[in-house]
Write a protein that holds these residues in place. Structure first.
Motif, mmCIF file in Angstrom:
data_model
loop_
_atom_site.group_PDB
_atom_site.id
_atom_site.type_symbol
_atom_site.label_atom_id
_atom_site.label_comp_id
_atom_site.label_asym_id
_atom_site.label_seq_id
_atom_site.Cartn_x
_atom_site.Cartn_y
_atom_site.Cartn_z
ATOM 1 N N PRO A 180 0.811 -1.229 0.000
ATOM 2 C CA PRO A 180 0.000 0.000 0.000
ATOM 3 C C PRO A 180 0.839 1.271 0.000
ATOM 4 C CG PRO A 180 -0.081 -1.047 2.157
ATOM 5 C CD PRO A 180 0.596 -2.012 1.230
ATOM 6 N N HIS A 181 2.034 1.205 0.602
ATOM 7 C CA HIS A 181 2.901 2.382 0.627
ATOM 8 C C HIS A 181 3.382 2.718 -0.788
ATOM 9 C CE1 HIS A 181 3.206 2.688 5.029
ATOM 10 N NE2 HIS A 181 3.151 1.365 5.014
ATOM 11 N N GLN A 182 3.750 1.707 -1.549
ATOM 12 C CA GLN A 182 4.183 1.935 -2.925
ATOM 13 C C GLN A 182 3.033 2.457 -3.785
ATOM 14 O OE1 GLN A 182 5.814 -1.838 -4.154
ATOM 15 N NE2 GLN A 182 7.775 -1.477 -3.126
ATOM 16 N N MET A 183 1.834 1.910 -3.571
ATOM 17 C CA MET A 183 0.678 2.367 -4.345
ATOM 18 C C MET A 183 0.309 3.805 -3.976
ATOM 19 S SD MET A 183 -1.810 -0.939 -4.881
ATOM 20 C CE MET A 183 -1.712 -1.697 -3.262
ATOM 21 N N ALA A 184 0.477 4.167 -2.700
ATOM 22 C CA ALA A 184 0.224 5.549 -2.285
ATOM 23 C C ALA A 184 1.222 6.493 -2.937
ATOM 24 C CB ALA A 184 0.296 5.660 -0.761
ATOM 25 N N GLN A 185 2.480 6.065 -3.016
ATOM 26 C CA GLN A 185 3.489 6.867 -3.708
ATOM 27 C C GLN A 185 3.090 7.085 -5.169
ATOM 28 O OE1 GLN A 185 7.024 4.553 -3.126
ATOM 29 N NE2 GLN A 185 7.489 5.426 -1.123
ATOM 30 N N ALA A 186 2.623 6.022 -5.808
ATOM 31 C CA ALA A 186 2.246 6.110 -7.223
ATOM 32 C C ALA A 186 1.037 7.017 -7.423
ATOM 33 C CB ALA A 186 1.952 4.711 -7.773
ATOM 34 N N MET A 187 0.046 6.908 -6.531
ATOM 35 C CA MET A 187 -1.148 7.747 -6.667
ATOM 36 C C MET A 187 -0.797 9.224 -6.511
ATOM 37 S SD MET A 187 -4.749 7.735 -4.506
ATOM 38 C CE MET A 187 -5.477 6.356 -5.391
ATOM 39 N N LEU A 188 -0.003 9.538 -5.481
ATOM 40 C CA LEU A 188 0.355 10.939 -5.260
ATOM 41 C C LEU A 188 1.177 11.492 -6.421
ATOM 42 C CD1 LEU A 188 0.239 13.365 -3.371
ATOM 43 C CD2 LEU A 188 2.303 12.503 -2.251
ATOM 44 N N ALA A 189 2.000 10.642 -7.028
ATOM 45 C CA ALA A 189 2.863 11.086 -8.124
ATOM 46 C C ALA A 189 2.071 11.552 -9.342
ATOM 47 C CB ALA A 189 3.807 9.955 -8.542
ATOM 48 N N LEU A 190 0.807 11.146 -9.446
ATOM 49 C CA LEU A 190 -0.005 11.548 -10.594
ATOM 50 C C LEU A 190 -0.301 13.046 -10.610
ATOM 51 C CD1 LEU A 190 -2.601 8.629 -10.562
ATOM 52 C CD2 LEU A 190 -0.896 9.052 -12.349
ATOM 53 N N PHE A 191 -0.411 13.662 -9.437
ATOM 54 C CA PHE A 191 -0.920 15.029 -9.384
ATOM 55 C C PHE A 191 0.086 16.099 -9.820
ATOM 56 C CE2 PHE A 191 -3.461 12.476 -6.396
ATOM 57 C CZ PHE A 191 -4.609 12.441 -7.181
ATOM 58 N N PRO A 192 1.367 15.992 -9.447
ATOM 59 C CA PRO A 192 2.319 16.948 -10.037
ATOM 60 C C PRO A 192 2.382 16.824 -11.558
ATOM 61 C CG PRO A 192 3.265 15.916 -8.097
ATOM 62 C CD PRO A 192 2.005 15.174 -8.391
ATOM 63 N N GLY A 193 2.292 15.584 -12.059
ATOM 64 C CA GLY A 193 2.277 15.398 -13.512
ATOM 65 C C GLY A 193 1.056 16.022 -14.156
ATOM 66 N N PHE A 194 -0.086 15.905 -13.479
ATOM 67 C CA PHE A 194 -1.310 16.537 -13.981
ATOM 68 C C PHE A 194 -1.149 18.051 -14.037
ATOM 69 C CE2 PHE A 194 -5.319 18.645 -12.597
ATOM 70 C CZ PHE A 194 -6.047 18.465 -13.761
ATOM 71 N N ILE A 195 -0.595 18.619 -12.974
ATOM 72 C CA ILE A 195 -0.411 20.072 -12.918
ATOM 73 C C ILE A 195 0.542 20.539 -14.020
ATOM 74 C CG2 ILE A 195 0.611 21.930 -11.534
ATOM 75 C CD1 ILE A 195 -0.602 20.550 -9.067
ATOM 76 N N LEU A 196 1.657 19.842 -14.190
ATOM 77 C CA LEU A 196 2.629 20.247 -15.213
ATOM 78 C C LEU A 196 2.054 20.138 -16.618
ATOM 79 C CD1 LEU A 196 5.903 18.704 -13.754
ATOM 80 C CD2 LEU A 196 5.293 21.112 -13.884
ATOM 81 N N GLN A 197 1.349 19.049 -16.912
ATOM 82 C CA GLN A 197 0.733 18.916 -18.240
ATOM 83 C C GLN A 197 -0.328 19.986 -18.462
ATOM 84 O OE1 GLN A 197 -0.009 14.755 -19.832
ATOM 85 N NE2 GLN A 197 0.294 14.292 -17.657
#
Length: 212
Positions: A159-176
């Protein structure tokens, strides 16, 4: 002399904070000075310094606001009776980012990017940003664990790795969103739904076509 109410002080502080965010969104943290903020706020220097004693103190408040802007969405999602899917959570958080980007006429996503950059070079801002990012990842972790129990994500995954992956989506969303301009909360949610589609998670060994 009339007594200054808590509501008045809160409104004045918000006025200064919005003015500062507008300056940062246009010029970045490094180029923004207290003189810029005083001018943008329409208040006196004494009034501004009465709420924020230094640029560093103001920067910390801005970074706290910018990085922590989506925490409430995670909290509401975790409190729902029906556990939302990863795609639903991602779309809701992204929609909150879109809504807040236009709040007060200041695109807070630009401020968030500036906060990340300043966190790399300024220890005080790094401390504020790291705390907020850590809180957001804990929110993601809470959601992931609920989704695991509901059978919406891999129950055997970390779950810790999946939480890292989920959070990582949002900076990418903002930059795009800021640079390419062709991504929306709806398209991001649809994309995540496609990436997490069941058959795609089948182990590679099942697709070898080999037989004994």
């Amino acid at each position: 002399m009339p007594r200054v109410t808590a509501e008045h002080r809160a409104a004045r502080r918000e006025q200064i904070l919005v003015a500062a965010m507008d300056c940062v969104a246009r010029e970045g943290f490094h180029k923004t000075t207290m003189a810029h903020v005083v001018s943008a706020s329409g208040l006196s220097a004494g009034a501004v310094y009465g709420y924020f004693r230094s640029k560093e103190e103001l920067i910390s408040a801005i970074a706290d606001r910018a990085v922590g802007m989506v925490g409430g969405v995670f909290a509401r999602a975790a409190g729902q009776e029906a556990v939302p899917s990863p795609a639903e959570v991602v779309e809701r958080v992204a929609a909150s980012i879109e809504a807040q980007a236009a709040d007060h006429g200041v695109d807070i996503t630009r401020v968030a990017v500036a906060a990340w950059a300043e966190a790399v070079r300024d220890e005080q801002v790094h401390t504020v940003v790291a705390a907020k990012v850590g809180q957001l990842r804990e929110r993601c972790l809470e959601i992931i664990r609920l989704q695991q129990r509901a059978g919406l994500v891999d129950p055997g995954g970390d779950p810790h790795q999946m939480a890292q992956a989920m959070l990582a989506l949002f900076p990418g969303f903002i930059l795009q969103r800021l640079i390419l301009g062709d991504v929306t909360s709806a398209s991001l949610g649809a994309g995540v739904a496609g990436l997490t589609y069941g058959p795609a998670a089948t182990p590679a060994a099942d697709h070898t076509g080999g037989s004994s």
